[in-house]
Motif scaffolding. Structure first.
Motif, short mmCIF file in Angstrom:
data_model
loop_
_atom_site.label_atom_id
_atom_site.label_comp_id
_atom_site.label_asym_id
_atom_site.label_seq_id
_atom_site.Cartn_x
_atom_site.Cartn_y
_atom_site.Cartn_z
N GLU A 1 0.71 -1.19 0.13
CA GLU A 1 0.07 -0.06 0.19
C GLU A 1 0.79 1.15 -0.11
OE1 GLU A 1 -3.36 1.74 -0.77
OE2 GLU A 1 -3.41 -0.15 0.11
N ALA B 1 1.58 4.15 -3.56
CA ALA B 1 1.26 5.66 -3.29
C ALA B 1 1.73 6.45 -4.23
CB ALA B 1 1.30 6.19 -1.94
N ARG B 2 1.34 7.38 -4.75
CA ARG B 2 1.88 8.53 -5.62
C ARG B 2 3.41 9.13 -5.13
NH1 ARG B 2 0.45 13.82 -5.02
NH2 ARG B 2 -1.21 14.05 -3.28
N GLN C 1 3.37 18.23 -0.74
CA GLN C 1 2.91 17.09 -1.43
C GLN C 1 2.92 15.79 -0.58
OE1 GLN C 1 4.59 17.94 -5.04
NE2 GLN C 1 2.64 18.35 -6.05
N ASP D 1 0.61 15.56 1.92
CA ASP D 1 -0.82 15.06 1.60
C ASP D 1 -0.89 13.29 1.14
OD1 ASP D 1 -1.85 17.48 1.78
OD2 ASP D 1 -1.15 17.86 -0.31
N VAL D 2 0.14 13.06 0.71
CA VAL D 2 0.45 11.59 0.27
C VAL D 2 0.58 10.62 1.72
CG1 VAL D 2 2.11 9.76 -0.87
CG2 VAL D 2 1.63 11.96 -1.80
N GLU E 1 -2.93 10.25 2.69
CA GLU E 1 -3.73 9.31 1.71
C GLU E 1 -3.22 7.99 2.25
OE1 GLU E 1 -2.88 10.17 -2.34
OE2 GLU E 1 -3.67 11.98 -2.16
N ILE E 2 -2.09 7.81 2.53
CA ILE E 2 -1.73 6.16 2.92
C ILE E 2 -2.25 6.05 4.30
CG2 ILE E 2 0.47 4.94 3.68
CD1 ILE E 2 2.24 6.61 1.90
N ASP E 3 -2.24 6.79 5.08
CA ASP E 3 -2.69 6.58 6.57
C ASP E 3 -4.27 6.16 6.22
OD1 ASP E 3 -3.86 6.57 9.11
OD2 ASP E 3 -2.66 8.39 9.73
N ARG E 4 -5.12 6.91 5.47
CA ARG E 4 -6.42 6.85 5.30
C ARG E 4 -6.71 5.28 4.71
NH1 ARG E 4 -9.42 7.30 0.95
NH2 ARG E 4 -7.50 8.82 -0.04
N LYS E 5 -5.80 4.99 3.40
CA LYS E 5 -6.00 3.64 2.90
C LYS E 5 -5.53 2.54 3.59
CE LYS E 5 -5.47 5.66 -1.89
NZ LYS E 5 -4.76 5.68 -3.13
#
Length: 312
Positions: A236, A240-241, A275, A278-279, A282-286
């Protein structure tokens, strides 16, 4: 589901052990059987242990606070360790000592063997019901995670469930020892067999206590997440981007249903600090969506080896 199923498993085991503790004690005294009294001590210890395990389920769910920012999940392992100590003292110690005394001709005496057989039959039904309940929970969980039964029992961090399963399994074996000791005493007229049955029950309980204690200690010290879960976490993060690699990935259980994740993550040069933040979000949420047990995620953005500056 795991916590509610574990609570049901422990309640079924506790109710069965409470009834059997009384019945075995009465039958053991009337039959003068050290093996039956060892089984009574076994059931008394198990009943107390189920109470400890139920306590652990409620106390471990307390929310995090200032003194315990990661919550109280590890308290499940503290109470399991106390349960292991109870099994060793209340079960193993009494069974071995009283069995040896019986083999030396210093045991009790009694004549009501029929009652002892009836209690053993009742115990087989109640202990078997409790064991089936624990086995049913294990089968349900293996269908969810795709593991074999043995692999699931070995890897599961839910020590409360494992303790109930181990105790029920040991109880079934203990009934065999008690029955064999009582039958052989009646056939041969020698108390040695009855005492030997008691000693074997004690050795069985000592092994059980050691196994649970070792598991509890390992989890209290801090055990990493299952290798399969670690692979999912790494995948995961790498997906991530802007992420080009993971230098280091650390995980640790805070209770069966709470995992902490800490990782050193390499970002590409095109990703700014804002950025990257922000990434990381996103990693935390996913990660929380993919693995609900993940409760805390800490990411440390680092440069890849190729872009690190050499010291002057």
């Amino acid at each position: 589901m795991s916590k509610s199923e574990t609570a049901k498993t422990v309640l079924v085991a506790g109710a069965a052990n409470l009834v059997l503790a009384i019945a075995k004690l009465i039958a053991g005294l009337l039959a003068g059987s050290s093996a039956m009294l060892a089984e009574a001590a076994h059931s008394v210890g198990d009943t107390l242990n189920q109470g400890l395990l139920l306590t652990s389920l409620s106390r471990s769910e307390r929310p995090p606070d200032r003194r315990h920012p990661f919550g109280y999940g590890n308290e499940r392992y503290v109470w399991s360790l106390l349960a292991a100590f109870g099994i060793f003292v209340a079960g193993a110690g009494f069974s071995i000592v009283y069995g040896i005394l019986t083999m030396m001709g210093r045991g009790g005496s009694g004549t009501s063997v029929t009652l002892a057989y009836a209690v053993l039959a009742l115990a087989a039904v109640l202990e078997g019901t409790s064991w089936i309940r624990a086995f049913y929970q294990a089968r349900m969980e293996t269908r969810e995670n795709g593991r074999t039964l043995l692999e699931h029992v070995r890897r599961s961090p839910d020590l409360t469930f494992k303790t109930a399963l181990f105790e029920d399994s040991a109880a079934m074996v203990g009934l065999v020892f008690a029955t064999a000791g009582l039958v052989l005493r009646e056939i041969t007229g020698s108390d040695v067999w009855d005492g030997l049955g008691s000693v074997l029950i004690g050795i069985l309980l000592a092994g059980l206590a050691f196994a649970i204690g070792r598991e509890s200690t390992g989890l209290l010290i801090g055990r990493a997440a299952d290798p399969a879960a670690q692979r999912e976490i790494r995948a995961e993060i790498l997906g991530a981007r802007g992420v080009t690699g993971v230098d280091e990935l650390l995980t640790m259980h805070f209770g069966p249903e709470q995992i902490l994740v800490a990782a050193k993550v390499n970002f590409s040069d095109e990703i700014s600090a804002d950025q990257a933040e922000d990434v990381a979000g996103e990693i935390d949420r996913k990660l929380r969506q993919r693995l609900p047990a993940v409760r805390h995620v800490f990411l440390d953005p680092t440069q890849s080896t190729a872009h690190r500056e050499e010291p002057a």
